[in-house]
Design a protein around this motif. Sequence first.
Motif, PDB file in Angstrom:
ATOM      1  N   UNK A 234      -4.913   6.773   2.185  1.00 54.61           N
ATOM      2  CA  UNK A 234      -4.275   7.917   2.858  1.00 54.61           C
ATOM      3  C   UNK A 234      -4.644   7.941   4.342  1.00 54.61           C
ATOM      4  N   UNK A 235      -5.878   7.532   4.653  1.00 53.59           N
ATOM      5  CA  UNK A 235      -6.260   7.422   6.064  1.00 53.59           C
ATOM      6  C   UNK A 235      -5.492   6.319   6.763  1.00 53.59           C
ATOM      7  N   UNK A 236      -5.278   5.191   6.081  1.00 50.83           N
ATOM      8  CA  UNK A 236      -4.456   4.106   6.642  1.00 50.83           C
ATOM      9  C   UNK A 236      -3.033   4.596   6.904  1.00 50.83           C
ATOM     10  N   UNK A 237      -2.510   5.368   5.961  1.00 54.08           N
ATOM     11  CA  UNK A 237      -1.143   5.867   6.089  1.00 54.08           C
ATOM     12  C   UNK A 237      -1.005   6.758   7.325  1.00 54.08           C
ATOM     13  N   UNK A 238      -1.960   7.649   7.514  1.00 51.60           N
ATOM     14  CA  UNK A 238      -1.896   8.540   8.674  1.00 51.60           C
ATOM     15  C   UNK A 238      -1.971   7.733   9.967  1.00 51.60           C
ATOM     16  N   UNK A 239      -2.814   6.701  10.005  1.00 52.17           N
ATOM     17  CA  UNK A 239      -2.905   5.853  11.195  1.00 52.17           C
ATOM     18  C   UNK A 239      -1.596   5.098  11.439  1.00 52.17           C
ATOM     19  N   UNK A 240      -0.988   4.617  10.354  1.00 52.06           N
ATOM     20  CA  UNK A 240       0.281   3.887  10.499  1.00 52.06           C
ATOM     21  C   UNK A 240       1.371   4.793  11.050  1.00 52.06           C
ATOM     22  N   UNK A 241       1.451   6.013  10.514  1.00 57.98           N
ATOM     23  CA  UNK A 241       2.460   6.948  11.002  1.00 57.98           C
ATOM     24  C   UNK A 241       2.159   7.397  12.429  1.00 57.98           C
TER      25      UNK A 241
ATOM     26  N   UNK B  75       0.842  -1.208   0.000  1.00 56.26           N
ATOM     27  CA  UNK B  75       0.000   0.000   0.000  1.00 56.26           C
ATOM     28  C   UNK B  75       0.873   1.252   0.000  1.00 56.26           C
ATOM     29  N   UNK B  76       1.939   1.230   0.766  1.00 54.36           N
ATOM     30  CA  UNK B  76       2.834   2.391   0.848  1.00 54.36           C
ATOM     31  C   UNK B  76       3.450   2.713  -0.522  1.00 54.36           C
ATOM     32  N   UNK B  77       3.832   1.686  -1.250  1.00 58.24           N
ATOM     33  CA  UNK B  77       4.399   1.910  -2.581  1.00 58.24           C
ATOM     34  C   UNK B  77       3.321   2.395  -3.557  1.00 58.24           C
ATOM     35  N   UNK B  78       2.106   1.877  -3.431  1.00 56.89           N
ATOM     36  CA  UNK B  78       0.994   2.360  -4.252  1.00 56.89           C
ATOM     37  C   UNK B  78       0.736   3.848  -4.014  1.00 56.89           C
ATOM     38  N   UNK B  79       0.763   4.274  -2.755  1.00 57.90           N
ATOM     39  CA  UNK B  79       0.534   5.682  -2.432  1.00 57.90           C
ATOM     40  C   UNK B  79       1.572   6.582  -3.087  1.00 57.90           C
ATOM     41  N   UNK B  80       2.817   6.137  -3.091  1.00 56.82           N
ATOM     42  CA  UNK B  80       3.869   6.944  -3.711  1.00 56.82           C
ATOM     43  C   UNK B  80       3.637   7.089  -5.212  1.00 56.82           C
ATOM     44  N   UNK B  81       3.261   6.001  -5.870  1.00 54.52           N
ATOM     45  CA  UNK B  81       2.970   6.063  -7.310  1.00 54.52           C
ATOM     46  C   UNK B  81       1.772   6.968  -7.573  1.00 54.52           C
ATOM     47  N   UNK B  82       0.739   6.834  -6.755  1.00 53.59           N
ATOM     48  CA  UNK B  82      -0.469   7.645  -6.943  1.00 53.59           C
ATOM     49  C   UNK B  82      -0.176   9.131  -6.782  1.00 53.59           C
TER      50      UNK B  82
ATOM     51  N   UNK C 235       6.035  16.152   7.601  1.00 51.86           N
ATOM     52  CA  UNK C 235       6.293  15.514   8.889  1.00 51.86           C
ATOM     53  C   UNK C 235       5.202  14.496   9.211  1.00 51.86           C
ATOM     54  N   UNK C 236       3.986  14.719   8.760  1.00 54.98           N
ATOM     55  CA  UNK C 236       2.903  13.776   9.058  1.00 54.98           C
ATOM     56  C   UNK C 236       3.101  12.454   8.334  1.00 54.98           C
ATOM     57  N   UNK C 237       3.816  12.470   7.192  1.00 58.11           N
ATOM     58  CA  UNK C 237       4.096  11.227   6.470  1.00 58.11           C
ATOM     59  C   UNK C 237       5.467  10.659   6.855  1.00 58.11           C
ATOM     60  N   UNK C 238       6.046  11.145   7.914  1.00 63.44           N
ATOM     61  CA  UNK C 238       7.322  10.664   8.451  1.00 63.44           C
ATOM     62  C   UNK C 238       8.465  10.793   7.447  1.00 63.44           C
ATOM     63  N   UNK C 239       8.406  11.819   6.587  1.00 63.47           N
ATOM     64  CA  UNK C 239       9.554  12.098   5.737  1.00 63.47           C
ATOM     65  C   UNK C 239      10.705  12.635   6.565  1.00 63.47           C
ATOM     66  N   UNK C 240      10.413  13.106   7.745  1.00 60.22           N
ATOM     67  CA  UNK C 240      11.415  13.491   8.743  1.00 60.22           C
ATOM     68  C   UNK C 240      10.697  13.609  10.079  1.00 60.22           C
ATOM     69  N   UNK C 241      11.465  13.560  11.164  1.00 57.69           N
ATOM     70  CA  UNK C 241      10.896  13.793  12.496  1.00 57.69           C
ATOM     71  C   UNK C 241      10.960  15.269  12.861  1.00 57.69           C
ATOM     72  N   UNK C 242      12.051  15.915  12.449  1.00 58.24           N
ATOM     73  CA  UNK C 242      12.290  17.327  12.745  1.00 58.24           C
ATOM     74  C   UNK C 242      12.745  17.994  11.451  1.00 58.24           C
ATOM     75  N   UNK C 243      12.331  19.237  11.246  1.00 57.60           N
ATOM     76  CA  UNK C 243      12.728  19.944  10.031  1.00 57.60           C
ATOM     77  C   UNK C 243      13.201  21.354  10.369  1.00 57.60           C
TER      78      UNK C 243
END
Length: 290
Positions: free
Chosen positions: A70-77, A7-14, A134-142
Amino acid sequence: MFDWENVRHFLAVARIGTLSGAARSLKVDHATVSRRLSALEDEIKTRLIERLPRACKLTLIGQRVFELAQGMEEDAYAIERFVDASRSPLSGKVSLSAPPVLVAHFLAKHLADFRRVHPGVQLSVSGEARQISLSRREADVALRLVRPEEGTSVVRKLGRMSFDLYASRDYPHLHNPSAWEFISYDAGFTDMPQQKWLMSVARGRPIACEISDINGHLAATQAGAGVAGLPDFLADTDAKLQRVAYDGEPFSRDIWLAVHRDLRRSPHVRAVMDFLLKIVKENPAFTISG
């Protein structure tokens, strides 16, 4: 139940619209993205993506799955952030995203000090000019030079990074401002604040060269290619360069610190934030916010 990694890879493609772009964002190869996408479609027995010659297009079902995923992704993060915030004090990995110029010429020289004080915290630093999530965990701090707008982030202005004009001490027109030629950014950076400032100072004088990153500006200035607008913290300590006076308004960029609200009290994340505040405060080239 289907595999979350698929699912995570699908989200990136989408989101990105190409397999190669998704692969770059996920830091995997093209084949991995293709395999994960096919596996998800096999799991749910439905075509989600139309693979066109130069792009990927969501099917009607794929669009709805994208919205739900996208809702699953937010819950996972959110689970990841909760686990991180619950860890024992001062242990774990913290990812930090910052502009490349700050990573290469400021943060890197302080990493050994951070490690000595916090040996249980692994700091992963990424130099990125783009806005990250930050919500998609691309980083913890920016650290950013533009105020982050993500609604789930807690934001604080650390200070200001001042800029001035610099030239090589060997630049032949060093003491003749009317003959100065400037080192600027290319057309893709027309709206960047320091480009606008530099062009207002140049006032029609020639552009010697256009370079897309500030490290290139520094190297070209050292080589005597022209006059450049550089951050004071970067240029003031360079023996090859000299600050030159100019007619125009002083210029600076704000330095913003952002963290996801779920992580702001996590001990190891807090240690990184306090460290960033300390080293910015101790550098005389930065103007500190109140």
